[in-house]
Design an enzyme around this catalytic site. Structure first.
Site, PDB file in Angstrom:
ATOM      1  N   GLY A  67      -6.455  -3.676   0.542  1.00 24.09           N
ATOM      2  CA  GLY A  67      -5.373  -3.681  -0.445  1.00 24.09           C
ATOM      3  C   GLY A  67      -4.067  -3.243   0.172  1.00 24.09           C
ATOM      4  O   GLY A  67      -4.036  -2.676   1.269  1.00 24.09           O
ATOM      5  N   GLY A 107      -0.173  -1.494  -0.956  1.00 22.40           N
ATOM      6  CA  GLY A 107       0.741  -0.925  -1.938  1.00 22.40           C
ATOM      7  C   GLY A 107       2.159  -1.170  -1.468  1.00 22.40           C
ATOM      8  O   GLY A 107       2.371  -1.867  -0.476  1.00 22.40           O
ATOM      9  N   SER A 108       3.120  -0.576  -2.172  1.00 24.99           N
ATOM     10  CA  SER A 108       4.504  -0.857  -1.789  1.00 24.99           C
ATOM     11  C   SER A 108       4.870  -0.220  -0.450  1.00 24.99           C
ATOM     12  O   SER A 108       5.768  -0.686   0.229  1.00 24.99           O
ATOM     13  CB  SER A 108       5.471  -0.444  -2.896  1.00 24.99           C
ATOM     14  OG  SER A 108       5.037   0.732  -3.504  1.00 24.99           O
ATOM     15  N   TYR A 109       4.213   0.871  -0.076  1.00 29.38           N
ATOM     16  CA  TYR A 109       4.502   1.438   1.252  1.00 29.38           C
ATOM     17  C   TYR A 109       3.225   1.861   1.974  1.00 29.38           C
ATOM     18  O   TYR A 109       3.222   2.803   2.744  1.00 29.38           O
ATOM     19  CB  TYR A 109       5.522   2.593   1.157  1.00 29.38           C
ATOM     20  CG  TYR A 109       5.201   3.646   0.122  1.00 29.38           C
ATOM     21  CD1 TYR A 109       5.568   3.462  -1.209  1.00 29.38           C
ATOM     22  CD2 TYR A 109       4.551   4.821   0.468  1.00 29.38           C
ATOM     23  CE1 TYR A 109       5.278   4.410  -2.159  1.00 29.38           C
ATOM     24  CE2 TYR A 109       4.264   5.790  -0.486  1.00 29.38           C
ATOM     25  CZ  TYR A 109       4.633   5.563  -1.787  1.00 29.38           C
ATOM     26  OH  TYR A 109       4.334   6.513  -2.746  1.00 29.38           O
ATOM     27  N   SER A 110       2.133   1.145   1.661  1.00 31.78           N
ATOM     28  CA  SER A 110       0.858   1.504   2.291  1.00 31.78           C
ATOM     29  C   SER A 110      -0.054   0.287   2.429  1.00 31.78           C
ATOM     30  O   SER A 110       0.113  -0.711   1.725  1.00 31.78           O
ATOM     31  CB  SER A 110       0.155   2.541   1.417  1.00 31.78           C
ATOM     32  OG  SER A 110       0.076   2.047   0.095  1.00 31.78           O
ATOM     33  N   VAL A 150      -4.388  -0.334   2.759  1.00 33.50           N
ATOM     34  CA  VAL A 150      -5.669   0.363   2.652  1.00 33.50           C
ATOM     35  C   VAL A 150      -6.736  -0.436   3.404  1.00 33.50           C
ATOM     36  O   VAL A 150      -6.879  -1.638   3.173  1.00 33.50           O
ATOM     37  CB  VAL A 150      -6.068   0.572   1.171  1.00 33.50           C
ATOM     38  CG1 VAL A 150      -7.378   1.337   1.066  1.00 33.50           C
ATOM     39  CG2 VAL A 150      -4.969   1.301   0.410  1.00 33.50           C
ATOM     40  N   LYS A 172      -6.123   4.953   3.788  1.00 34.71           N
ATOM     41  CA  LYS A 172      -4.792   4.514   3.374  1.00 34.71           C
ATOM     42  C   LYS A 172      -3.830   4.849   4.493  1.00 34.71           C
ATOM     43  O   LYS A 172      -3.725   6.015   4.904  1.00 34.71           O
ATOM     44  CB  LYS A 172      -4.438   5.250   2.079  1.00 34.71           C
ATOM     45  CG  LYS A 172      -3.155   4.819   1.433  1.00 34.71           C
ATOM     46  CD  LYS A 172      -3.174   5.289  -0.014  1.00 34.71           C
ATOM     47  CE  LYS A 172      -1.817   5.280  -0.640  1.00 34.71           C
ATOM     48  NZ  LYS A 172      -1.858   5.503  -2.081  1.00 34.71           N
ATOM     49  N   ASP A 186       0.612   8.420 -14.697  1.00 30.90           N
ATOM     50  CA  ASP A 186       0.620   6.979 -14.437  1.00 30.90           C
ATOM     51  C   ASP A 186      -0.783   6.391 -14.628  1.00 30.90           C
ATOM     52  O   ASP A 186      -1.245   5.577 -13.830  1.00 30.90           O
ATOM     53  CB  ASP A 186       1.139   6.724 -13.011  1.00 30.90           C
ATOM     54  CG  ASP A 186       1.591   5.281 -12.814  1.00 30.90           C
ATOM     55  OD1 ASP A 186       1.780   4.565 -13.827  1.00 30.90           O
ATOM     56  OD2 ASP A 186       1.754   4.857 -11.651  1.00 30.90           O
TER      57      ASP A 186
HETATM   58  P1  ATP Z   1       1.948   1.082  -5.172  1.00 35.73           P
HETATM   59  O1  ATP Z   1       2.092   2.070  -4.073  1.00 35.73           O
HETATM   60  O2  ATP Z   1       2.834  -0.093  -5.009  1.00 35.73           O
HETATM   61  O3  ATP Z   1       1.984   1.697  -6.547  1.00 35.73           O
HETATM   62  P2  ATP Z   1      -0.859   1.161  -5.046  1.00 35.73           P
HETATM   63  O4  ATP Z   1      -0.734   2.528  -5.584  1.00 35.73           O
HETATM   64  O5  ATP Z   1      -1.856   0.253  -5.663  1.00 35.73           O
HETATM   65  O6  ATP Z   1       0.531   0.437  -5.030  1.00 35.73           O
HETATM   66  P3  ATP Z   1      -2.377   1.901  -2.755  1.00 35.73           P
HETATM   67  O7  ATP Z   1      -2.854   3.153  -3.384  1.00 35.73           O
HETATM   68  O8  ATP Z   1      -1.976   1.953  -1.329  1.00 35.73           O
HETATM   69  O9  ATP Z   1      -1.126   1.289  -3.492  1.00 35.73           O
HETATM   70  O10 ATP Z   1      -3.488   0.803  -2.929  1.00 35.73           O
HETATM   71  C1  ATP Z   1      -3.322  -0.532  -2.525  1.00 35.73           C
HETATM   72  C2  ATP Z   1      -4.525  -1.343  -3.000  1.00 35.73           C
HETATM   73  O11 ATP Z   1      -5.667  -0.941  -2.251  1.00 35.73           O
HETATM   74  C3  ATP Z   1      -4.878  -1.115  -4.446  1.00 35.73           C
HETATM   75  O12 ATP Z   1      -4.357  -2.147  -5.226  1.00 35.73           O
HETATM   76  C4  ATP Z   1      -6.388  -1.091  -4.506  1.00 35.73           C
HETATM   77  O13 ATP Z   1      -6.860  -2.347  -4.911  1.00 35.73           O
HETATM   78  C5  ATP Z   1      -6.814  -0.846  -3.073  1.00 35.73           C
HETATM   79  N1  ATP Z   1      -7.344   0.510  -2.957  1.00 35.73           N
HETATM   80  C6  ATP Z   1      -6.633   1.653  -3.020  1.00 35.73           C
HETATM   81  N2  ATP Z   1      -7.430   2.713  -2.864  1.00 35.73           N
HETATM   82  C7  ATP Z   1      -8.679   2.232  -2.708  1.00 35.73           C
HETATM   83  C8  ATP Z   1      -9.965   2.855  -2.531  1.00 35.73           C
HETATM   84  N3  ATP Z   1     -10.093   4.170  -2.496  1.00 35.73           N
HETATM   85  N4  ATP Z   1     -11.040   2.050  -2.413  1.00 35.73           N
HETATM   86  C9  ATP Z   1     -10.903   0.694  -2.473  1.00 35.73           C
HETATM   87  N5  ATP Z   1      -9.733   0.069  -2.648  1.00 35.73           N
HETATM   88  C10 ATP Z   1      -8.626   0.817  -2.767  1.00 35.73           C
END
Ligand code: ATP
Length: 305
Positions: A17, A19-22, A24, A39, A134
Site C-alpha cells: 500500500g 499513503g501520501s508520504y509513505s 507499506v 511502513k 480519524d
Molecule cells: P495517508 O497517509 O494518505 O492518509 P494511509 O494512512 O492509508 O494514507 P499508510 O498508513 O501508509 O497510509 O497506508 C498505506 C496503505 O497500506 C493503506 O491504504 C493500507 O491499505 C496499507 N496498509 C497500511 N498498514 C497496513 C498494515 N499494517 N497491514 C497491511 N496493509 C497495510
C-alpha cells in the site's frame, strides 16, 4: 534487552500500500520468521511537507497504546539516512472498507461482531487519554483471522495528565490535529469528509465524542453499505452533517435496535451524544459480556456476508 532492529533484520516483500508520504511493504523478520507490515516514510518528503508532527504523533500514540488486539502494534522503529521505518502488525485481509465494498453491506451478525470489537478498541484508546479523530473503515484493518485492528493515529490527540484529571474531553483542535492535517495551505479540506463530527465543522472542537460520532457513521455504513452523509461535494457533505440530514433507505431492512444505536450516536450536540458506557448498554448489545475479552477477540468471525 533485544538489539535494536534495522532494515537488514527483515526480508522485504511486495509493496502492499501507499499513503501520501509513505509506502507499506510486507516484511519477514529473519529472527522469528514473523510477517510484519513495514511502513517506510521518506525523510525528505516529511521535511518538505512539514509532516514531522504527524509522524511523531503516530509513533507516540502507538507506543502509549502498546498491545491491544484491536489496535495495530508498533514493534520497532528505526531509521537510515533516507527513511524512517515503522514495523507494525501485518493486516493480511486489508481494509474493512474493501470488505464492505466487496459485500455491498454487512449482515447484522457481522456488523455486531465488528462493532463490538470497535467499541472495545475505542474504549481502550480513550482510557489511555487518546482521541483517534480519524475513525473510518479505511483506517480499520483486518488480520489473517478477519479480526479488526484500528490504525492511522496521525491525527490523534494525546491528552495531558492534567486534561485527563480534569475530565476534559472537548479539545479545541490544535495545530497537531485533524484540522491542520486535513487542510491545505489555501484552507480547503482534504481527506475523508464523511466521518467528521458537526462540532469540528462548527466550532473546531473535537473531543472523545467525535470518535463516537464516527462510530455511528461506521455502523450505518456496515448496514447500508455507504456512509450516512455523502453529498456531491465536500461542502454539501458538511452541510448534511451540520443539519443532520440523513435517512435510512426504504429498500433496506434496518433492524430497529441497530437504528436505535445509530440514532443515539448521530446526535449533533456532543454533550447529548451517547457515550461509550451507555453505548455498551444499548438493547442491541445487551447480550455482550464486555468483561470477557476472549469472547470479543477470540470468537471466530461469523460467515462473511
Ligand atoms: P495517508 O497517509 O494518505 O492518509 P494511509 O494512512 O492509508 O494514507 P499508510 O498508513 O501508509 O497510509 O497506508 C498505506 C496503505 O497500506 C493503506 O491504504 C493500507 O491499505 C496499507 N496498509 C497500511 N498498514 C497496513 C498494515 N499494517 N497491514 C497491511 N496493509 C497495510
Amino acid at each position: 534487552m533485544a538489539r535494536k532492529r534495522s532494515a537488514i533484520d527483515f526480508q522485504f516483500g511486495e509493496c502492499i500500500g501507499e499513503g501520501s508520504y509513505s509506502k507499506v511493504y510486507r516484511g519477514v523478520s529473519i529472527h522469528n520468521h514473523r510477517t510484519y507490515a513495514i511502513k517506510i516514510l521518506s525523510k525528505s518528503h516529511i521535511h518538505r511537507e512539514n509532516k514531522r508532527k504527524y509522524v511523531n504523533i503516530e509513533k507516540d500514540t502507538l507506543n502509549i497504546l502498546g498491545k491491544h488486539p484491536g489496535i495495530v502494534t508498533l514493534y520497532y522503529t528505526f531509521q537510515d539516512e533516507k527513511s524512517l521505518y515503522f514495523v507494525i502488525d501485518f493486516a493480511k485481509n486489508g481494509e474493512l472498507l474493501s470488505l464492505i465494498r466487496k459485500m455491498g453491506s454487512l449482515s447484522e451478525t457481522l456488523s455486531k461482531y465488528y462493532f463490538v470489537q470497535l467499541i472495545d478498541a475505542v474504549e481502550f484508546i480513550h482510557s489511555k487519554g487518546i482521541i483517534h479523530r480519524d475513525l473510518k473503515p479505511e483506517n480499520v484493518l483486518l488480520n489473517h483471522e478477519w479480526k479488526l485492528m484500528i490504525t492511522d493515529f496521525g491525527a490523534a490527540k494525546i491528552l495531558s495528565q492534567e486534561e485527563m484529571a480534569n475530565g476534559r474531553s472537548m479539545q479545541p483542535i490544535d495545530e497537531a490535529g485533524r484540522e491542520m492535517s486535513n487542510q491545505t495551505s489555501n484552507g480547503s479540506f482534504v481527506g475523508t469528509a464523511e466521518y467528521v463530527s458537526p462540532e469540528l465543522l462548527k466550532y473546531n472542537i473535537c473531543g472523545f465524542e467525535c470518535d463516537l460520532w464516527a462510530l455511528g457513521c461506521i455502523l450505518y455504513q456496515f448496514i447500508v453499505g455507504r456512509p450516512p452523509f455523502k453529498g456531491q461535494t465536500e461542502y454539501l457533505t458538511f452541510e448534511k452533517i451540520i443539519s443532520l440530514d440523513y435517512s435510512f433507505p426504504k429498500n433496506y431492512f434496518v433492524p430497529p435496535q441497530v437504528e436505535q444505536v445509530i440514532r443515539s450516536l448521530l446526535v449533533v450536540e456532543p454533550e447529548k451524544r451517547c457515550n461509550i458506557e451507555d453505548l455498551k448498554r444499548q438493547p442491541w448489545l445487551e447480550n455482550i459480556d464486555w468483561d470477557n475479552k476472549d469472547f470479543i477477540w477470540r470468537t471466530k468471525v461469523p460467515k462473511l456476508e
